[in-house]
Design a protein around this motif. Structure first.
Motif, PDB file in Angstrom:
ATOM      1  N   VAL A 696       8.252  -7.464   5.416  1.00 48.34           N
ATOM      2  CA  VAL A 696       7.261  -6.460   5.803  1.00 48.34           C
ATOM      3  C   VAL A 696       7.201  -5.300   4.816  1.00 48.34           C
ATOM      4  N   ARG A 697       8.283  -5.034   4.100  1.00 43.11           N
ATOM      5  CA  ARG A 697       8.300  -3.944   3.133  1.00 43.11           C
ATOM      6  C   ARG A 697       7.915  -4.414   1.722  1.00 43.11           C
ATOM      7  N   THR A 698       7.808  -5.713   1.542  1.00 41.29           N
ATOM      8  CA  THR A 698       7.452  -6.257   0.217  1.00 41.29           C
ATOM      9  C   THR A 698       6.306  -7.246   0.355  1.00 41.29           C
ATOM     10  N   PRO A 699       5.145  -6.786   0.796  1.00 45.12           N
ATOM     11  CA  PRO A 699       4.039  -7.718   1.073  1.00 45.12           C
ATOM     12  C   PRO A 699       3.553  -8.476  -0.160  1.00 45.12           C
ATOM     13  N   VAL A 706       3.871 -13.904   8.325  1.00 44.79           N
ATOM     14  CA  VAL A 706       5.174 -13.486   8.852  1.00 44.79           C
ATOM     15  C   VAL A 706       5.330 -11.972   8.730  1.00 44.79           C
ATOM     16  N   ALA A 707       4.916 -11.419   7.591  1.00 46.97           N
ATOM     17  CA  ALA A 707       5.008  -9.968   7.397  1.00 46.97           C
ATOM     18  C   ALA A 707       4.141  -9.229   8.420  1.00 46.97           C
ATOM     19  N   LEU A 708       2.971  -9.768   8.743  1.00 46.57           N
ATOM     20  CA  LEU A 708       2.110  -9.140   9.756  1.00 46.57           C
ATOM     21  C   LEU A 708       2.790  -9.172  11.121  1.00 46.57           C
ATOM     22  N   ASP A 732      -0.372   1.518   9.703  1.00 45.10           N
ATOM     23  CA  ASP A 732      -1.121   1.678   8.448  1.00 45.10           C
ATOM     24  C   ASP A 732      -0.731   0.598   7.438  1.00 45.10           C
ATOM     25  N   ALA A 733       0.571   0.333   7.332  1.00 40.08           N
ATOM     26  CA  ALA A 733       1.039  -0.667   6.367  1.00 40.08           C
ATOM     27  C   ALA A 733       0.534  -2.062   6.735  1.00 40.08           C
ATOM     28  N   GLY A 734       0.638  -2.407   8.020  1.00 43.06           N
ATOM     29  CA  GLY A 734       0.185  -3.723   8.449  1.00 43.06           C
ATOM     30  C   GLY A 734      -1.312  -3.900   8.286  1.00 43.06           C
ATOM     31  N   VAL A 735      -2.088  -2.884   8.655  1.00 44.72           N
ATOM     32  CA  VAL A 735      -3.547  -2.959   8.542  1.00 44.72           C
ATOM     33  C   VAL A 735      -3.954  -3.031   7.076  1.00 44.72           C
ATOM     34  N   LEU A 751      -3.036  -6.752  15.679  1.00 44.64           N
ATOM     35  CA  LEU A 751      -4.130  -5.911  16.194  1.00 44.64           C
ATOM     36  C   LEU A 751      -3.745  -5.082  17.416  1.00 44.64           C
ATOM     37  N   PRO A 752      -3.253  -5.689  18.513  1.00 44.07           N
ATOM     38  CA  PRO A 752      -2.947  -4.873  19.699  1.00 44.07           C
ATOM     39  C   PRO A 752      -1.911  -3.786  19.417  1.00 44.07           C
TER      40      PRO A 752
END
Length: 947
Positions: A696-699, A706-708, A732-735, A751-752
């Motif tokens: 998740v920190r290294t997209p 998986v990171a999402l 913010d990072a995920g979006v 999303l949720p």
């Protein structure tokens, strides 16, 4: 002189033996004989017995026999008696005969009677000395006398023990340890020994550990939760399950429990203590036995006596006598199929290392001549013997034939190892290098040892012997291997792009590069920029005449289309249900089905995903597609997470993670599942650790889906901890990753969580924009998980605007139920009923109570406790027509929840936070759990049956 046997620092798998020892030494007078080979853990078991409070009120005296040319007479027993001073000082006057021990045990002089004048000289009668020892033991009362390593004892010590046990003190228990193979007469106390009347005799053979126990011990010694089954199996083969050998081997080599290849142990160092112990056994062998044991050392696998006899130049009676001698000395062991081998691999390596190079080569050459004459020659053995005999032509011939045979038998690991060794030969011709390099790449694709093969392929790319014609194919195979690892993603793409140009004359192989470059899952490269690669690869499918390569293209292209939610993939999925005619075709069909299953899982089509996955895994296992199996197993864990099949899921995922930790994509998905499981159980810190390892920190180098999912978990965790700022930042990072990838079919988990974070932070406008982007992004796609998530998001927006949102949440709940996602459905049903609950009414209370029950049935401890906590806060008591149920001595559901958290190592405070209860209440529950399970402490709960 080698030191005496030691035991492993950690006691594993010896509970039954320890209980038998405890029981035996309580039935005094007793003679307990603990036998086992060197390193099996006799001393460690004795130490556990001595330190155990269950032994009773005993004086424990321990002595050790020393391995020396002239053992000190009675040394072990007299050494043990030195420790009797303090207990004897508390007793009354001793029998005067004990005075003769003054000279033998000076430490006891001040508590022993004075020597009579006639016995004051240095010479005293042995019988009188034996009587003195007995009287001291009588005076001590309940006593345990331990004599370790009795196989090294002098004859006087054995005579003394026979004397003691012929008429033993009534409160004496004697425990002796020994190696039966090293006993001079084959019996611990000699053939003349007969136990006295009333003496309890217990003979306890101590066997090596099995693979399961080796796995536990290795994890404890390496400081990890678990090691892979493959690691444990290899370690067991190397050490024969001997605890001390395992401990020494891991201590000397500092082997990491994860990321090891199948041959890591072959290159490891043999511990010095083990080398010395084996060398000691070689001393004194007859010349024939020495020749035979050296011949056996030249074979890496068990061999028949006849084969070893030919290689050693022995036959008839000389061969039989040599075998008998080696079996008696425990240097070799006999198997049921008539073969013999070393007790463990490390012994073989010690003997092999003691030979000079000339003798080694001669033994291997004899083995080649012998094995080559077989009707069905063992190719792998012939290849190894040829290599070690420095027979280069034979090594190339047998090595390549053995690799081909291994690939045909779906043994990619053996094939890769052989091919890497062959390619390391400097004198290979260019044609040989080209052919073997391509075969290595093919074997590496099927197997798990990608790191070693990738390094070999990198070296080949700068090797002048590799032709330009083969270079493109080797580069393609390297790019595919590198793409399996987070650290190799960027380099892998670069190699594949270069390979496209180099493979201009091979459009089928160039298309394979294109299909790999088009796969959207890895990294944050925008999907639209990959579309051209996908179109080119798709167009090549019909032109590809090689069926195996055609199926490989179908696996990549169709897997990508399904992952994108492209409806065009629906009619094409039936093309992968055919059967292959070769193992290679079978592997590609298996890969296609497992890739499609993964894409179906990500988009929320769980029933179809499971069908493809079951078929794909079966085909992959049959055809030797080990890497396909690894990815399929991680997909299966995530599918089990979505579909609520949580029983034993954490254990399964943890075991797979230990095995596949080196495979970044596989490991990240397993970390995601473990993170989600920790989150629903209320263990925030564990959840955070797992989720942060999802990439998740290294997209840029992560598996995007998986990171999402990891980002969604971190948002939920931050919201649970009321850290709105962190939750908003995680959103913010995920979006940002989602918008960059432009694959809205993967938005179902994020999303949720992101919308909840934005609304909690007062960023309603951004939440609305995100929902509108998602609605537009999935329009026309087959993406049920994202579609259901949008219902939840619309409900959240409506709630924030002052409405109930119940209709949207109910629509989401029904959609999740339909796709078979019970936990996501439970979350949606909770949100559906929460608004009605605030208005009161029995129906609302009953509906919300069912939400807690749904969570409880799944094992979502924290979520169930949250629902119950809300009911309590509102002053609502759940109605019951039958009154409170009595559970007697069985655990109630609440006590079972507490017991499971206690078994997981939670403190009372942490359990209280997880279950939304007071610390005092948890104390009461803990007390009842311990009483009902009949255990003394929390740590014992782990061994209890909590089903």
């Amino acid at each position: 002189m080698p030191p005496r046997e030691q035991g492993a620092a950690v006691l594993v798998g010896r509970a039954d033996e320890l209980n038998r020892l405890r029981s035996a030494v309580r039935r005094r007078p007793a003679l307990v004989q603990l036998e086992g080979e060197a390193g099996v853990g006799k001393s460690r078991l004795v130490t556990e017995l001595v330190e155990s409070a269950d032994v009773g009120v005993l004086t424990v005296l321990v002595g050790h026999c020393q391995h020396s040319r002239e053992p000190f007479p009675l040394g072990a027993v007299l050494d043990a008696l030195r420790r009797a001073r303090d207990p004897l000082a508390c007793r009354g006057p001793l029998n005067s005969v004990t005075s003769v021990l003054r000279a033998a045990v000076p430490e006891l002089a001040d508590v022993l009677p004075p020597l009579p004048p006639e016995l004051s000289g240095p010479v005293f009668d042995r019988h009188l000395l034996f009587r003195a020892v007995r009287e001291v033991l009588v005076a001590l009362g309940p006593v345990l006398l331990v004599v370790e390593d009795l196989h090294w004892a002098d004859d006087g010590t054995r005579q003394l023990l026979r004397f003691l046990m012929a008429d033993p003190p009534p409160e004496l228990a004697v425990l002796v340890t020994y190696r039966r193979e090293d006993l001079p007469w084959g019996m611990p106390l000699g053939g003349a020994y007969r136990p006295g009347p009333g003496v309890g005799v217990e003979i306890l053979p101590l066997e090596p550990l099995g693979t399961a126990e080796v796995r536990v011990l290795a994890g404890l010694l390496l400081g990890v939760d678990t090691v892979s089954a493959e690691f444990a199996t290899t370690l067991h083969e190397q050490t024969a399950g001997l605890p001390f050998v395992i401990e020494e081997f891991l201590r000397v080599n500092r082997v990491a429990a994860e990321g090891t290849t199948a041959r890591w142990a072959d290159r490891a160092e043999v511990p010095v203590l083990l080398r010395e112990a084996v060398t000691e056994r070689l001393v004194g062998l007859s010349p024939d036995a020495g020749r035979l044991v050296r011949a056996a050392a030249a074979f890496a696998v068990p061999a028949s006596v006849e084969v070893l006899g030919v290689v050693a130049g022995l036959a008839g009676e000389r061969l039989r006598e040599a075998v008998t001698e080696l079996l008696a000395r425990a240097l070799l062991r006999e198997a049921a199929n008539g073969t013999v081998s070393f007790r463990h691999v490390l012994s073989r390596r010690t003997v092999y290392g003691a030979m000079n190079s000339i003798e080694r080569k001669e033994l291997h050459r004899r083995a080649v001549r012998l094995l080559a004459a077989h009707e069905h020659p063992p190719l792998v053995q012939l290849a190894e013997h040829s290599r070690l005999a420095d027979l280069r032509a034979e090594w190339l011939c047998y090595g390549e034939a053995a690799a081909d045979q291994a690939l045909a038998a779906s043994d990619a690991t053996t094939a890769s190892t052989l091919l890497r060794l062959l390619l390391a030969e400097p004198a290979l011709a260019r044609a040989d290098v080209d052919r073997l390099a391509v075969k290595l790449g093919e074997a590496a694709q099927a197997g798990l040892d990608a790191t070693g093969s990738a390094s070999a392929l990198k070296r080949l790319l700068v090797d002048d012997r590799l032709s330009a014609q083969a270079r493109g194919q080797v580069r393609m195979q390297l790019g595919l291997l590198l793409s399996r690892f987070f650290h190799g993603v960027a380099e892998g793409r670069a190699q594949l792009e270069l390979a496209v140009d180099e493979l201009g004359a091979r459009p089928d192989l160039a298309a394979k590069c294109m299909s790999a470059l088009a796969m959207p899952c890895t990294g944050d490269v925008p999907q639209p920029s990959l579309a051209a690669w996908l179109r080119k690869a798709d167009a090549e499918i019909e032109q590809c005449e090689n069926q195996e390569r055609r199926l490989s293209l179908i696996a990549d292209v169709l897997g990508t289309l399904v992952a994108l939610g492209d409806p065009a993939a629906e009619d094409r999925m039936s093309t992968v249900t055919v059967l292959g005619h070769t193992p290679g075709e079978q592997r590609q069909i298996a890969r296609a089905r497992c890739t499609i299953a993964d894409s179906l899982t990500v988009t929320g089509r769980f029933h179809a995903a499971r069908e493809h996955l079951w078929a794909g895994v079966r085909m992959a296992e049959e055809s030797g597609g080990l890497y396909v199996v690894s990815t399929a197993r991680s997909t299966m864990t995530r599918l089990d997470w979505f579909t609520g099949d949580w029983e034993g899921l954490a254990e399964r995922a943890g075991s797979l993670l230990a095995r596949y930790r080196e495979l970044s994509a596989v490991a990240a998905e397993l970390e995601l599942v473990l993170g989600h499981l920790a989150l629903v159980s209320g263990d925030g810190e564990t959840a955070r650790g797992h989720l942060l390892r999802t990439g998740v920190r290294t997209p840029r180098v992560a598996v995007a889906q998986v990171a999402l999912g990891g980002g969604a978990g971190l948002i939920r965790l931050a919201l649970r901890e009321d850290d709105i700022v962190l939750a908003s930042a995680e959103a913010d990072a995920g979006v940002a990753l989602l918008r960059r990838k432009e694959v809205w079919a993967w938005s179902g988990e994020l999303l949720p969580a992101a919308v909840d974070a934005y609304l909690a932070a007062g960023r309603a406008r951004e939440a609305g924009e995100l929902v509108r982007s998602a609605e537009e992004g999935i329009r026309g796609l087959v993406a049920p998980l994202a579609a259901a998530a949008l219902h939840t998001c619309r409900g959240a927006l409506e709630e924030h605007a002052g409405g109930s949102g119940a209709d949207h949440h109910a629509a989401a709940a029904r959609a999740f139920d339909t796709m078979g996602a019970p936990y996501l459905a439970a979350l949606a049903w909770e949100r559906t009923e929460a608004h009605r609950l605030s208005a009161g009414g029995d129906d609302a209370v009953a509906a919300y109570t069912r939400c807690a029950e749904r969570y409880h049935a799944l094992g979502a401890t924290h979520d169930a406790a949250r629902c119950r906590h809300l009911l309590r806060c509102l002053g609502i008591v759940t109605p019951s027509r039958q009154g409170r149920r009595g559970y007697g001595e069985r655990l109630s559901p609440r006590e079972l929840e507490v017991a499971r958290l206690l078994a997981a190592g939670y403190t009372n405070t942490k359990i209280a936070e997880t279950l939304f209860l007071s610390a005092r209440t948890i104390e009461h529950h803990t007390s009842r759990v311990l009483r009902k399970l009949q255990v003394a402490s929390r740590r014992d709960i782990r061994a209890a049956d909590l089903r």
